[in-house]
Design an enzyme around this catalytic site. Structure first.
Site, mmCIF file in Angstrom:
data_model
loop_
_atom_site.group_PDB
_atom_site.id
_atom_site.type_symbol
_atom_site.label_atom_id
_atom_site.label_comp_id
_atom_site.label_asym_id
_atom_site.label_seq_id
_atom_site.Cartn_x
_atom_site.Cartn_y
_atom_site.Cartn_z
ATOM 1 N N HIS A 92 -4.532 -16.207 9.246
ATOM 2 C CA HIS A 92 -3.536 -15.139 9.163
ATOM 3 C C HIS A 92 -3.884 -13.930 10.042
ATOM 4 O O HIS A 92 -3.405 -12.824 9.779
ATOM 5 C CB HIS A 92 -3.316 -14.697 7.714
ATOM 6 C CG HIS A 92 -3.101 -15.823 6.761
ATOM 7 N ND1 HIS A 92 -2.013 -16.664 6.838
ATOM 8 C CD2 HIS A 92 -3.860 -16.265 5.712
ATOM 9 C CE1 HIS A 92 -2.084 -17.574 5.875
ATOM 10 N NE2 HIS A 92 -3.190 -17.355 5.193
ATOM 11 N N ARG A 104 1.446 -12.325 4.418
ATOM 12 C CA ARG A 104 2.894 -12.397 4.222
ATOM 13 C C ARG A 104 3.689 -12.236 5.518
ATOM 14 O O ARG A 104 4.885 -12.492 5.553
ATOM 15 C CB ARG A 104 3.323 -11.326 3.211
ATOM 16 C CG ARG A 104 2.665 -11.440 1.849
ATOM 17 C CD ARG A 104 3.204 -12.596 1.041
ATOM 18 N NE ARG A 104 4.587 -12.385 0.646
ATOM 19 C CZ ARG A 104 4.965 -11.689 -0.429
ATOM 20 N NH1 ARG A 104 4.033 -11.158 -1.230
ATOM 21 N NH2 ARG A 104 6.230 -11.542 -0.718
ATOM 22 N N PRO A 161 0.831 -1.211 0.000
ATOM 23 C CA PRO A 161 0.000 0.000 0.000
ATOM 24 C C PRO A 161 0.863 1.257 0.000
ATOM 25 O O PRO A 161 1.849 1.345 0.734
ATOM 26 C CB PRO A 161 -0.793 -0.135 1.307
ATOM 27 C CG PRO A 161 -0.799 -1.592 1.604
ATOM 28 C CD PRO A 161 0.521 -2.112 1.116
ATOM 29 N N GLU A 162 0.497 2.214 -0.842
ATOM 30 C CA GLU A 162 1.213 3.482 -0.914
ATOM 31 C C GLU A 162 0.370 4.555 -0.239
ATOM 32 O O GLU A 162 -0.628 4.255 0.426
ATOM 33 C CB GLU A 162 1.523 3.795 -2.376
ATOM 34 C CG GLU A 162 2.333 2.682 -3.040
ATOM 35 C CD GLU A 162 2.664 2.943 -4.498
ATOM 36 O OE1 GLU A 162 2.575 4.096 -4.949
ATOM 37 O OE2 GLU A 162 3.003 1.972 -5.204
#
Length: 283
Positions: free
Chosen positions: A93, A112, A2-3
């Site tokens: 997760h 991740r 994400p930016e």
């Protein structure tokens, strides 16, 4: 990853969802997510009874401003937050749970497992890692054309890796650098010091326009990004060049090329973004 537009959107949705809630207890199911303090039980203990006053953003980091502390969270590649009833079964997760006094949970999930959390007494977070060396915020009032010139104009680095360097300008990742450079008509391999005063102004305006346009539609869901309410962003439908290898440029019809600049995959229209290797004249 994400930016800025995506993290800004998460910030805004989380403020709607959890601002004002008080933490009853915290469960950390994956200790390596917690970077500070090193004692996980201390992290859980310090957050008990803390009220979330607001959520802010610094670059690509979220800042949970609490009664006495600030929790700094980086989503990395796949991190996401969601609000759930406390009795609802955990999804895969799920690594950190913030149980609120009203019977709801803020849950942090990360496929991740690259995300991080740091907890600081208020005020200390801005002078310690990971926030202490971040550059200009491109959507803040302090991001003036002159401030941009001072950060960029005399650097001999290629313009794309320079814009990706969070020590100069924060939050602009690979997608938005490609989009901004295309909108400005600047080749990503140009040395920053070769840009004319006019080109710097056009690039400055392109960065702001690109980021604001993306924030307006909730960011880009190019891979797996969703906001705090589970909604995808829509800016991927407005991308002019990123992800469009071998497609026709919307501006000139030329075939969009993909190469590597500064170790990052980079999309270029060689007609709209010609590579000029001459250094700028004094202007």
């Amino acid at each position: 990853m994400p930016e800025l537009p995506e993290v800004e959107t998460v910030k805004r949705t989380l403020n709607v969802l959890v601002a004002g809630k008080t933490i009853k207890e915290v469960e950390v199911l994956l200790p390596r997510i917690i970077q500070k303090p090193s004692d996980i039980r201390m992290f859980e203990f310090l957050l008990q009874g803390q009220t979330i006053q607001t959520i802010e953003r610094r670059g690509k980091f979220l800042r949970f401003v609490l009664s006495d502390y600030v929790l700094v969270s980086h989503l990395r590649m796949e991190g996401r937050y969601g609000l759930y009833p406390s009795e609802e079964a955990l999804e895969l997760h799920t690594h950190v749970l913030f149980h609120f006094t009203d019977g709801t949970d803020l849950r942090y999930k990360d496929v991740r497992q690259f995300g991080t959390m740091h907890l600081f007494p208020k005020g200390e977070e801005l002078v310690q890692p990971p926030l202490h060396k971040l550059g200009l915020e491109p959507l803040d009032d302090e991001f003036t054309l002159e401030a941009f010139r001072q950060q960029i104009a005399k650097r001999t680095t290629k313009i794309k890796p320079l814009l990706l360097n969070q020590a100069y300008i924060v939050g602009i990742g690979n997608i938005y650098v490609d989009e901004s450079l295309f909108l400005a008509g600047i080749h990503p391999e140009r040395e920053a010091s070769s840009l004319t005063s006019k080109e710097l102004q056009v690039l400055y305006e392109a960065i702001i326009q690109t980021l604001r346009d993306s924030v307006e539609v909730g960011g880009s869901s190019v891979k797996s990004y969703v906001n705090g309410q589970g909604e995808i962003g829509m800016f991927q439908h407005q991308l002019r060049i990123y992800g469009r290898k071998a497609e026709a440029c919307y501006a000139c019809g030329s075939e969009i090329q993909k190469t590597v600049v500064g170790g990052r995959g980079t999309h270029i229209c060689l007609t709209c973004q010609p590579l000029k290797r001459t250094r700028k004249k004094n202007q």
